[in-house]
Design a protein around this motif. Sequence first.
Motif, PDB file in Angstrom:
ATOM      1  N   LEU A 113       0.826  -1.297  -0.100  1.00 52.96           N
ATOM      2  CA  LEU A 113       0.050   0.011  -0.140  1.00 52.96           C
ATOM      3  C   LEU A 113       1.008   1.480  -0.158  1.00 52.96           C
ATOM      4  O   LEU A 113       0.517   2.290  -0.484  1.00 52.96           O
ATOM      5  N   ARG A 114       1.933   1.439   0.811  1.00 61.37           N
ATOM      6  CA  ARG A 114       2.724   2.310   0.595  1.00 61.37           C
ATOM      7  C   ARG A 114       3.373   2.755  -0.656  1.00 61.37           C
ATOM      8  O   ARG A 114       3.426   3.760  -1.061  1.00 61.37           O
ATOM      9  N   ALA A 115       3.900   1.503  -1.220  1.00 65.29           N
ATOM     10  CA  ALA A 115       4.484   1.526  -2.515  1.00 65.29           C
ATOM     11  C   ALA A 115       3.457   2.221  -3.542  1.00 65.29           C
ATOM     12  O   ALA A 115       4.123   2.989  -4.396  1.00 65.29           O
ATOM     13  N   LEU A 124      -5.545   2.002  -1.769  1.00 65.04           N
ATOM     14  CA  LEU A 124      -6.308   0.970  -1.642  1.00 65.04           C
ATOM     15  C   LEU A 124      -5.820  -0.458  -2.221  1.00 65.04           C
ATOM     16  O   LEU A 124      -5.164  -0.290  -3.120  1.00 65.04           O
ATOM     17  N   ALA A 125      -6.310  -1.669  -1.589  1.00 68.08           N
ATOM     18  CA  ALA A 125      -6.065  -2.819  -2.049  1.00 68.08           C
ATOM     19  C   ALA A 125      -6.939  -3.294  -3.043  1.00 68.08           C
ATOM     20  O   ALA A 125      -8.115  -2.701  -3.001  1.00 68.08           O
ATOM     21  N   HIS A 137     -10.878  -3.150  -2.767  1.00 70.96           N
ATOM     22  CA  HIS A 137     -11.075  -3.867  -1.401  1.00 70.96           C
ATOM     23  C   HIS A 137     -11.022  -2.636  -0.379  1.00 70.96           C
ATOM     24  O   HIS A 137     -10.002  -2.182   0.090  1.00 70.96           O
ATOM     25  N   PRO A 138     -11.899  -1.605  -0.276  1.00 73.30           N
ATOM     26  CA  PRO A 138     -11.897  -0.311   0.236  1.00 73.30           C
ATOM     27  C   PRO A 138     -11.712  -0.472   1.816  1.00 73.30           C
ATOM     28  O   PRO A 138     -11.322   0.577   2.451  1.00 73.30           O
ATOM     29  N   ALA A 171      -6.466   8.251  -5.000  1.00 74.56           N
ATOM     30  CA  ALA A 171      -5.884   7.005  -4.240  1.00 74.56           C
ATOM     31  C   ALA A 171      -5.241   6.195  -5.188  1.00 74.56           C
ATOM     32  O   ALA A 171      -5.681   5.674  -6.200  1.00 74.56           O
ATOM     33  N   GLY A 172      -4.097   5.823  -4.786  1.00 73.26           N
ATOM     34  CA  GLY A 172      -3.484   4.692  -5.498  1.00 73.26           C
ATOM     35  C   GLY A 172      -3.886   3.292  -5.493  1.00 73.26           C
ATOM     36  O   GLY A 172      -4.742   3.072  -4.648  1.00 73.26           O
ATOM     37  N   LEU A 173      -3.567   2.285  -6.082  1.00 71.15           N
ATOM     38  CA  LEU A 173      -3.951   0.743  -5.952  1.00 71.15           C
ATOM     39  C   LEU A 173      -3.077  -0.172  -6.201  1.00 71.15           C
ATOM     40  O   LEU A 173      -2.232  -0.081  -6.796  1.00 71.15           O
ATOM     41  N   ALA A 174      -3.043  -0.873  -4.838  1.00 62.89           N
ATOM     42  CA  ALA A 174      -2.091  -2.005  -4.964  1.00 62.89           C
ATOM     43  C   ALA A 174      -2.636  -3.278  -5.415  1.00 62.89           C
ATOM     44  O   ALA A 174      -3.718  -3.895  -4.453  1.00 62.89           O
ATOM     45  N   GLU A 175      -2.241  -3.917  -6.414  1.00 61.38           N
ATOM     46  CA  GLU A 175      -3.000  -5.095  -6.912  1.00 61.38           C
ATOM     47  C   GLU A 175      -2.353  -6.310  -6.474  1.00 61.38           C
ATOM     48  O   GLU A 175      -1.181  -6.444  -6.402  1.00 61.38           O
TER      49      GLU A 175
END
Length: 203
Positions: A113-115, A124-125, A137-138, A171-175
Amino acid sequence: MVEIAGVILAGGRATRMGGGDKGLRRIGDRRLLDHVIDRLAPQVGPLALNANGDPSRFDAFGLPVLPDPLPDFPGPLAGVLAGLDWAAGAGLPAIVTAAADTPFFPEDLVDRLRAAAGPQGLALAGSRDDSGKLWRHPTFGLWPVALRDDLRDALQQGLRKIVIWTDRHDAGLAEFETAPHDPFFNVNTPQDILEAERLLETS
């Protein structure tokens, strides 16, 4: 690296489970919250639980219990705001949230998430279903304390949908990968408990 707080969101009413606290249901020989704490605690600094009602029912976990700062169960964003207010009081810059009913979320959630954080520090994930569709997945997110007043204003104006607010702030997204199973599988029904126990045995 700057320390980040962790907040487990357990403020929902578990209507599909028949009410009560989903986090206190057992998966195998342990409570759901035990599994969630074991996943999140190594990834963060201070850890707290967002829940409403009598906090003494969570005494066994030894965590601060943060009630929603707004009435009438306005949803997970109220739990995020409770966590941000708590982190601000501790002088911490951000929190990462995790849902209390999701026992298999990634052990590298916080780092990813930080990255992936967007320009205002939000992320968000996400993961893909069997068809390849990407789902956010908020309840799993990185939330900067600097945005807490904006979030409070939005909630007071009636906003309830998380992604509307996070989209406003880029918001960024970590997949995350979904093999061998979706790490964001969550327990909503008694049948889901059986599936979680199966996943626990095979993991």
